[in-house]
Design an enzyme around this catalytic site. Structure first.
Site, PDB file in Angstrom:
ATOM      1  N   GLY A 152     -20.686  67.946   0.056  1.00 56.52           N
ATOM      2  CA  GLY A 152     -21.512  66.676  -0.154  1.00 56.52           C
ATOM      3  C   GLY A 152     -20.431  65.954  -1.366  1.00 56.52           C
ATOM      4  O   GLY A 152     -19.692  66.254  -1.753  1.00 56.52           O
ATOM      5  N   THR A 234     -24.440  73.316 -11.785  1.00 57.14           N
ATOM      6  CA  THR A 234     -24.879  71.963 -12.045  1.00 57.14           C
ATOM      7  C   THR A 234     -26.032  71.293 -11.002  1.00 57.14           C
ATOM      8  O   THR A 234     -26.219  70.135 -11.184  1.00 57.14           O
ATOM      9  CB  THR A 234     -23.879  70.920 -12.277  1.00 57.14           C
ATOM     10  OG1 THR A 234     -23.011  70.790 -11.117  1.00 57.14           O
ATOM     11  CG2 THR A 234     -23.157  71.354 -13.720  1.00 57.14           C
ATOM     12  N   ARG A 236     -29.220  73.499  -8.839  1.00 65.07           N
ATOM     13  CA  ARG A 236     -30.377  73.657  -9.118  1.00 65.07           C
ATOM     14  C   ARG A 236     -30.251  75.146  -9.290  1.00 65.07           C
ATOM     15  O   ARG A 236     -29.964  76.137  -8.826  1.00 65.07           O
ATOM     16  CB  ARG A 236     -31.239  73.463  -7.892  1.00 65.07           C
ATOM     17  CG  ARG A 236     -31.510  71.975  -7.686  1.00 65.07           C
ATOM     18  CD  ARG A 236     -32.400  71.621  -8.878  1.00 65.07           C
ATOM     19  NE  ARG A 236     -32.865  70.084  -8.734  1.00 65.07           N
ATOM     20  CZ  ARG A 236     -32.214  69.074  -9.149  1.00 65.07           C
ATOM     21  NH1 ARG A 236     -31.148  69.279  -9.743  1.00 65.07           N
ATOM     22  NH2 ARG A 236     -32.674  67.711  -8.754  1.00 65.07           N
ATOM     23  N   GLU A 265     -36.962  75.893 -14.885  1.00 62.68           N
ATOM     24  CA  GLU A 265     -36.701  74.987 -16.114  1.00 62.68           C
ATOM     25  C   GLU A 265     -37.780  74.108 -16.507  1.00 62.68           C
ATOM     26  O   GLU A 265     -38.577  73.437 -15.523  1.00 62.68           O
ATOM     27  CB  GLU A 265     -35.528  74.375 -15.968  1.00 62.68           C
ATOM     28  CG  GLU A 265     -35.108  73.086 -15.064  1.00 62.68           C
ATOM     29  CD  GLU A 265     -33.943  72.381 -15.008  1.00 62.68           C
ATOM     30  OE1 GLU A 265     -32.975  73.007 -14.638  1.00 62.68           O
ATOM     31  OE2 GLU A 265     -34.169  71.142 -14.835  1.00 62.68           O
ATOM     32  N   HIS A 283     -29.728  70.140 -18.691  1.00 58.32           N
ATOM     33  CA  HIS A 283     -29.730  69.367 -17.470  1.00 58.32           C
ATOM     34  C   HIS A 283     -29.189  67.992 -17.773  1.00 58.32           C
ATOM     35  O   HIS A 283     -29.936  67.204 -17.838  1.00 58.32           O
ATOM     36  CB  HIS A 283     -31.111  69.346 -16.636  1.00 58.32           C
ATOM     37  CG  HIS A 283     -31.165  69.306 -15.292  1.00 58.32           C
ATOM     38  ND1 HIS A 283     -32.078  69.735 -14.539  1.00 58.32           N
ATOM     39  CD2 HIS A 283     -30.244  68.388 -14.669  1.00 58.32           C
ATOM     40  CE1 HIS A 283     -31.606  69.309 -13.193  1.00 58.32           C
ATOM     41  NE2 HIS A 283     -30.747  68.708 -13.217  1.00 58.32           N
TER      42      HIS A 283
HETATM   43  C1  DGY Z   1     -30.247  65.400  -9.800  1.00 52.66           C
HETATM   44  O1  DGY Z   1     -30.534  63.946  -9.816  1.00 52.66           O
HETATM   45  O2  DGY Z   1     -30.779  65.940  -8.757  1.00 52.66           O
HETATM   46  C2  DGY Z   1     -29.426  65.884 -10.737  1.00 52.66           C
HETATM   47  O3  DGY Z   1     -30.036  67.206 -11.021  1.00 52.66           O
HETATM   48  C3  DGY Z   1     -29.547  65.224 -12.242  1.00 52.66           C
HETATM   49  O4  DGY Z   1     -28.891  65.667 -13.028  1.00 52.66           O
END
Ligand code: DGY
Length: 311
Positions: A152, A234, A236, A265, A283
């Protein structure tokens, strides 16, 4: 007076106040506070953030609900199927956070491979005795393969960044497609997961958390990575089996882990704090002023549109 919009948090920039001016029944109340619970039955729209895990029971308690806006691209904390079946619009914030999130993934990659956090701690602790030929040696990344889970916008943006540093992006996506991925600067192959893992000196996660991707990187998958591979997350936390990753870090099989997200988290598996060669962030993927303002604007515009067209 009926409650029109119920927001769990102020947002960065003017968008939420402007929405409040247009829909004067905007209420701010912390998620699941007594005020939020009391206002829910009359809410026409909710504004939430990614830590506000809504349930089907919340939808049942909010019969007036027409739209939910989340300040995130991820929607794994929302009962999306329940929203669809009830005709509740879900507004999220894709695209505007692509560069910020890819930048943070790159930051984690360079911080790990060049041992930035350890170097900074050495200087700050006043323990640095001077330059040495073998001091805090990291590893080069140019010429190595960078596995990217997800093709993506964020995966492609991270591919461009890694390519600019001389890496060779490889892709896997949830659809299991083959062929090449055009990431703008060049093309990279889309591979089966097992092949991608076995070739990735760096693995960066950029797919959403779904039932398909939950614990996608389990013990068996992680063991396929080359010895010394670097893992970046970065996306989930739930995509990664964190205990398996920590075990592999402890044995030295995994060369490092850079995490911005964690399963459950803000509670953090305490073993992360003891794991070697890890960089742990709270995050921060989309945390720039410009990005958070743009996310707020997109969210509020989407909610205004949904409320204007709903019954
Ligand atoms: C999201 O927008 O889903 C991201 O995790 C933000 O950092």
């Amino acid at each position: 007076m009926s409650i029109r919009i119920l927001a769990t948090s102020p947002l960065v920039g003017p968008a939420l106040s402007e929405l409040g001016a247009r829909f004067p029944e905007l209420r701010l109340a912390s998620f699941r506070s007594p005020e939020w619970n009391a206002a829910l039955p009359e809410a026409k729209a909710l504004v939430v953030v990614l830590s506000d895990a809504l349930t089907e029971a919340d939808l049942d308690a909010a019969p007036q609900l027409r739209a939910i806006g989340t300040l995130s691209v991820g929607v794994n904390h929302l009962p999306v199927a329940g929203c669809q079946s009830r005709g509740i619009a879900v507004v999220n914030t894709p695209d505007v956070l692509t560069d910020a999130t890819a930048d943070l993934a790159l930051t984690l990659l360079l911080t790990l491979t060049r041992r930035v956090a350890e170097g900074e701690a050495l200087v700050r602790s006043n323990q640095w005795k001077g330059w040495e030929p073998d001091q805090l040696l990291g590893s080069s990344i140019a010429g190595k393969c960078c596995g990217i889970l997800g093709s993506g916008p964020i995966g492609l943006a991270f591919a461009r960044r890694s390519w600019a540093l001389g890496m060779r992006p490889l892709f896997w996506d949830r659809e299991g497609r083959g062929g090449d991925v055009d990431f703008g600067a060049a093309r990279g192959p889309r591979l089966a997961l097992s092949e991608l893992l076995s070739r990735s000196a760096v693995l960066s996660i950029h797919c959403p958390l779904t039932e398909q991707t939950r614990h996608l990187l389990d013990r068996e998958a992680l063991a396929r990575l080359p010895k010394g591979a670097i893992l970046i997350n970065t996306a989930r936390g739930g995509i990664l089996d964190e205990d398996a990753a920590i075990d592999l870090l402890m044995t030295g099989r995994l060369g490092g882990a850079g995490l911005d997200v964690y399963e459950g988290e803000p509670r953090i598996n305490p073993r992360w704090l003891l794991a070697p060669r890890t960089v742990l962030l709270p995050h921060l993927g989309s945390a720039t002023v410009e990005t958070r303002e743009a996310m707020a604007q997109l969210l509020c515009d989407g909610l205004a549109a949904a409320l204007s067209t709903s019954r």
